[in-house]
Design a protein around this motif. Sequence first.
Motif, PDB file in Angstrom:
ATOM      1  N   ARG A  49      39.620  51.521  45.672  1.00 41.28           N
ATOM      2  CA  ARG A  49      40.873  51.709  44.925  1.00 41.28           C
ATOM      3  C   ARG A  49      41.060  53.154  44.462  1.00 41.28           C
ATOM      4  NH1 ARG A  49      44.851  47.675  43.153  1.00 41.28           N
ATOM      5  NH2 ARG A  49      45.826  49.692  43.108  1.00 41.28           N
ATOM      6  N   HIS A  68      35.214  38.894  46.228  1.00 44.12           N
ATOM      7  CA  HIS A  68      34.884  39.245  44.841  1.00 44.12           C
ATOM      8  C   HIS A  68      35.474  38.218  43.879  1.00 44.12           C
ATOM      9  CE1 HIS A  68      34.517  41.461  41.092  1.00 44.12           C
ATOM     10  NE2 HIS A  68      35.824  41.514  40.960  1.00 44.12           N
ATOM     11  N   MET A  72      33.029  35.521  41.924  1.00 48.27           N
ATOM     12  CA  MET A  72      32.908  35.712  40.483  1.00 48.27           C
ATOM     13  C   MET A  72      33.581  34.588  39.714  1.00 48.27           C
ATOM     14  SD  MET A  72      31.168  38.319  39.900  1.00 48.27           S
ATOM     15  CE  MET A  72      30.887  40.082  39.907  1.00 48.27           C
ATOM     16  N   PHE A 130      42.549  35.363  46.771  1.00 45.96           N
ATOM     17  CA  PHE A 130      42.121  34.050  46.265  1.00 45.96           C
ATOM     18  C   PHE A 130      43.276  33.123  45.899  1.00 45.96           C
ATOM     19  CE2 PHE A 130      42.631  33.633  41.630  1.00 45.96           C
ATOM     20  CZ  PHE A 130      43.061  34.897  41.296  1.00 45.96           C
ATOM     21  N   TRP A 379      48.409  46.613  37.959  1.00 46.01           N
ATOM     22  CA  TRP A 379      46.985  46.630  37.642  1.00 46.01           C
ATOM     23  C   TRP A 379      46.726  46.206  36.192  1.00 46.01           C
ATOM     24  CZ3 TRP A 379      42.628  50.727  38.420  1.00 46.01           C
ATOM     25  CH2 TRP A 379      41.730  50.243  39.370  1.00 46.01           C
ATOM     26  N   PHE A 385      42.749  40.283  32.749  1.00 40.07           N
ATOM     27  CA  PHE A 385      41.778  39.204  32.954  1.00 40.07           C
ATOM     28  C   PHE A 385      40.346  39.711  33.108  1.00 40.07           C
ATOM     29  CE2 PHE A 385      43.769  39.318  37.294  1.00 40.07           C
ATOM     30  CZ  PHE A 385      42.665  39.684  38.026  1.00 40.07           C
ATOM     31  N   HIS A 386      40.150  41.001  33.349  1.00 46.43           N
ATOM     32  CA  HIS A 386      38.776  41.480  33.224  1.00 46.43           C
ATOM     33  C   HIS A 386      38.379  41.527  31.743  1.00 46.43           C
ATOM     34  CE1 HIS A 386      39.042  42.357  37.502  1.00 46.43           C
ATOM     35  NE2 HIS A 386      37.726  42.410  37.506  1.00 46.43           N
ATOM     36  N   VAL A 390      35.675  38.596  32.191  1.00 43.90           N
ATOM     37  CA  VAL A 390      34.487  39.424  32.417  1.00 43.90           C
ATOM     38  C   VAL A 390      33.905  39.857  31.066  1.00 43.90           C
ATOM     39  CG1 VAL A 390      33.529  41.351  33.724  1.00 43.90           C
ATOM     40  CG2 VAL A 390      35.595  40.216  34.532  1.00 43.90           C
ATOM     41  N   ARG A 447      48.501  45.857  41.704  1.00 41.35           N
ATOM     42  CA  ARG A 447      47.178  45.262  41.927  1.00 41.35           C
ATOM     43  C   ARG A 447      47.021  45.008  43.424  1.00 41.35           C
ATOM     44  NH1 ARG A 447      47.369  39.024  39.742  1.00 41.35           N
ATOM     45  NH2 ARG A 447      45.316  38.937  40.669  1.00 41.35           N
ATOM     46  N   ARG A 448      45.825  44.663  43.868  1.00 38.00           N
ATOM     47  CA  ARG A 448      45.570  44.273  45.270  1.00 38.00           C
ATOM     48  C   ARG A 448      46.232  45.220  46.255  1.00 38.00           C
ATOM     49  NH1 ARG A 448      47.402  37.945  45.051  1.00 38.00           N
ATOM     50  NH2 ARG A 448      45.457  37.209  44.230  1.00 38.00           N
TER      51      ARG A 448
HETATM   52  C1  HEM Z   1      30.885  44.275  37.547  1.00 39.23           C
HETATM   53  C2  HEM Z   1      32.013  44.382  37.060  1.00 39.23           C
HETATM   54  C3  HEM Z   1      33.325  44.254  37.792  1.00 39.23           C
HETATM   55  C4  HEM Z   1      34.058  45.253  38.349  1.00 39.23           C
HETATM   56  C5  HEM Z   1      33.693  46.726  38.403  1.00 39.23           C
HETATM   57  C6  HEM Z   1      35.252  44.654  38.886  1.00 39.23           C
HETATM   58  C7  HEM Z   1      36.244  45.354  39.533  1.00 39.23           C
HETATM   59  C8  HEM Z   1      37.355  44.805  40.114  1.00 39.23           C
HETATM   60  C9  HEM Z   1      38.325  45.513  40.885  1.00 39.23           C
HETATM   61  C10 HEM Z   1      38.302  46.996  41.162  1.00 39.23           C
HETATM   62  C11 HEM Z   1      39.247  44.627  41.319  1.00 39.23           C
HETATM   63  C12 HEM Z   1      40.373  44.886  42.259  1.00 39.23           C
HETATM   64  C13 HEM Z   1      41.667  45.092  41.636  1.00 39.23           C
HETATM   65  C14 HEM Z   1      42.762  45.214  42.632  1.00 39.23           C
HETATM   66  O1  HEM Z   1      42.622  45.804  43.705  1.00 39.23           O
HETATM   67  O2  HEM Z   1      43.840  44.739  42.310  1.00 39.23           O
HETATM   68  C15 HEM Z   1      38.875  43.344  40.793  1.00 39.23           C
HETATM   69  C16 HEM Z   1      39.599  42.173  41.008  1.00 39.23           C
HETATM   70  C17 HEM Z   1      39.248  40.954  40.465  1.00 39.23           C
HETATM   71  N1  HEM Z   1      38.116  40.666  39.721  1.00 39.23           N
HETATM   72 FE1  HEM Z   1      36.677  41.987  39.185  1.00 39.23          FE
HETATM   73  N2  HEM Z   1      35.226  43.308  38.651  1.00 39.23           N
HETATM   74  C18 HEM Z   1      34.065  43.017  37.995  1.00 39.23           C
HETATM   75  C19 HEM Z   1      33.648  41.772  37.586  1.00 39.23           C
HETATM   76  C20 HEM Z   1      34.394  40.607  37.715  1.00 39.23           C
HETATM   77  C21 HEM Z   1      33.980  39.320  37.227  1.00 39.23           C
HETATM   78  C22 HEM Z   1      32.660  39.028  36.527  1.00 39.23           C
HETATM   79  C23 HEM Z   1      34.994  38.468  37.509  1.00 39.23           C
HETATM   80  C24 HEM Z   1      35.132  36.997  37.220  1.00 39.23           C
HETATM   81  C25 HEM Z   1      34.395  36.321  36.452  1.00 39.23           C
HETATM   82  C26 HEM Z   1      36.030  39.208  38.189  1.00 39.23           C
HETATM   83  C27 HEM Z   1      37.211  38.665  38.644  1.00 39.23           C
HETATM   84  C28 HEM Z   1      38.145  39.344  39.382  1.00 39.23           C
HETATM   85  C29 HEM Z   1      39.343  38.735  39.917  1.00 39.23           C
HETATM   86  C30 HEM Z   1      39.766  37.287  39.759  1.00 39.23           C
HETATM   87  C31 HEM Z   1      40.033  39.746  40.594  1.00 39.23           C
HETATM   88  C32 HEM Z   1      41.400  39.624  41.273  1.00 39.23           C
HETATM   89  C33 HEM Z   1      41.383  39.612  42.723  1.00 39.23           C
HETATM   90  C34 HEM Z   1      42.795  39.608  43.258  1.00 39.23           C
HETATM   91  O3  HEM Z   1      43.698  40.210  42.673  1.00 39.23           O
HETATM   92  O4  HEM Z   1      42.985  38.965  44.292  1.00 39.23           O
HETATM   93  N3  HEM Z   1      35.629  40.502  38.295  1.00 39.23           N
HETATM   94  N4  HEM Z   1      37.715  43.452  40.067  1.00 39.23           N
END
Ligand code: HEM
Lengths: 502, 177
Positions: A49, A68, A72, A130, A379, A385-386, A390, A447-448
């Motif tokens: 990103r 991811h 998660m 997802f 974003w 939701f993070h 998270v 986002r995405r």
């Molecule tokens: C280690 C820490 C984490 C980092 C650095 C991280 C980072 C990211 C990033 C960069 C995105 C993409 C955003 C985008 O392109 O729109 C993302 C999406 C997402 N993350 Fe995380 N994340 C972390 C942990 C988690 C955890 C623990 C969960 C759930 C319990 C989670 C759930 C999600 C979900 C549901 C999405 C959305 C995907 C989508 O838009 O289709 N993330 N995360």
Amino acid sequence: MASADFRTCPTTGLKVHLPAEGLIKANAVVAVVAILIGGIAALAVLLTRLPAVHILPADWFYRLLTAHALDMLVVWIIFFEIAGLYFGGTVLLNSRLAAPKVGWLAFILMVVGAGIVNAIVLMGGADVTFTSYPPLKAHPAYYLGIILFAVGTLIAVGLFFGTLAIAKKEKTYDGSLPMVTFGLMCAAIIAVLTLLHGAAIYIPTFLWSIGLLPSIDPSMYRLIFWGFGHPSQQINVCAMVAVWYLLATLTTGAKPLNEKLCRTAFLLYVLFINVASEHHLLVDPVLSTAHKIFNTGYVMHLAVLASMIHAFAVPAMTEVALRKKGYSKGLFEWLKKAPWGEPGFSSMMLSLLIFGFVGGITGVTFGTEQISIIRHNTWAITGHFHGTVVGGTTLAFMGLTYYVVPLIFRREIISKKAAQIQPYLFGIGVFIMANSMMFAGSYGIPRRHWDITFAGTAFPYAFDPTAMLFMTLAGLGGLLAIIGGAMYVLNTVGSVFFGKKL
Amino acid sequence: MSIVSPEKGWYSEPLDKEEKVWVAIALAWCLLTFFLMPVWHVVGKQNPSSESYRVDPVKFNEIATAFTEKYKVGEENGIPIVHPPAGSDVFVVAGGYQWRPILELEKGKEYRIHLSSLDFQHGFSLVSPKFVMNYMVLPGYDYVIKVTPTEAGTYSIICNEFCGMGHHIMIGKLIVK
Ligand code: HEM
Ligand SMILES: [Cu+2]
Ligand SMILES: [Cu+2]
């Protein structure tokens, strides 16, 4: 019941049903494997990103983004919750697990489901993210994997209720359910309602993917999908709050000040959480304004009320417990002398703060029709939701793991020092990342999205340089969180294999 | 202890003063946020549209193409530029990772923008350094947004709902004169 099936925990004096213990271990191990895979995907997605790094090609970006989210949000969190349900239903009630074999059946279904989903996503058969909004179509195996996983989850939840029933019948506890088990029971009730919505959407979509249904209406899909997707986040909230109570008690010996108040708050989750799901659909066609306002405004606030009660009750009971220990000088001695070096305590407090101030407040604001117009699918939503799932749920679960390892796996944590700083690294990292995502989103960063520089497109658009600065900050916060996450995985896996036997 | 059964009689334990005060504050806050949205809906000027119709994508494309041909004034990168009469119904079609046509609107005039998709779900995201505005665009539904542009300029339309492997190249334009 044969007493040979039990052992008594030397630290807590609790009776542990050995077949239940096996299942708790198995579910917890898979949860940690999932967070490992999800974390590796997070790193790749995060770096892609950032326009300056941009490591993945587009197809792999969307693929790993899908993986991811699923590993998660679904695999990590739900396996951990199932382990939690078995713990709350047996250990805390001194009870046996109703039917361990059924528990293993559920476990196998869930593992197979999760395995199929991961395989098909990585093979490029489900480039749908997802949410899999139709008419985007994944390979039928994708929907099938999700359905298997959901059936397994439903069986596990059923087993939890069965266990509650036999514990009551066999009078293994005296009086009412302990608060933690009560909270988990509320989460389990929401889970049943949620999974029924899940069936209502994934089964027709599966039939469509194998050609048995001609089409899926995109608007109907969105309505039912979020009727499933939103409440499933409430399972996570409810389970997280139950874990707050558990950690407050484990780390300070705290006791809920008013049982009725806290239990009523849990019931509010059950009663009112299934609404509000239409805040995902505020800028959708089809639904009328009245419909949207009723669904997102009317009763959502009673669920918010519940969260506010818990966010008061948990610190309050901690304060009382610490004052009883003699830290009663002035207003804040208890806070200063609180066990901030205990990972369970720090993660509970950080989880509470991040959930409330980062995830909660933004959820309530972004969930209004006026703000949704300027935030939908930016974003900022990812930042929101993070903050909840998270910084809130995941951090609370991480904190609990430091107790699950000695109490259930009977191994000492190999690095107490790492365990001490890990919640801070992860919490602060998520805090920075979530907030920066929200600021970046306020400039319209979607986002995405693989390439927000729009290189080589017909009409490139250059985002405000401030937005790019916030993206970089989100990257730094994310890296911090990933280091925190890696420490968590290494320390817990290391302890389970090499920790001193207790 | 949250991990053992509560003492008997917990059900009739009264609330402390602090607890009552907090519940009252929390309730007041929740009522406030509850009323804000409907009240703002009436007094504010920023509400999502709720006018939409079911439409066959093929039919929508026909209408939009006829509209585009009728009012076409130019072309940029293969995308037609149209200048429709002030105050009329105008059309934007999402599909094939494009937003078509490029609308040229007049400042201070109200238009009814019809949005629909020919293939997947898309996110209509109008971005500019000053503001952002987002609407979902679904195939099979005609979403009508009433707008009155207040500032001249060129605005970009990006897609912010994942719509396949070309999602990130889907970008269009809207001009206000
Ligand atoms: C280690 C820490 C984490 C980092 C650095 C991280 C980072 C990211 C990033 C960069 C995105 C993409 C955003 C985008 O392109 O729109 C993302 C999406 C997402 N993350 Fe995380 N994340 C972390 C942990 C988690 C955890 C623990 C969960 C759930 C319990 C989670 C759930 C999600 C979900 C549901 C999405 C959305 C995907 C989508 O838009 O289709 N993330 N995360
Ligand atoms: Cu699109
Ligand atoms: Cu798109």
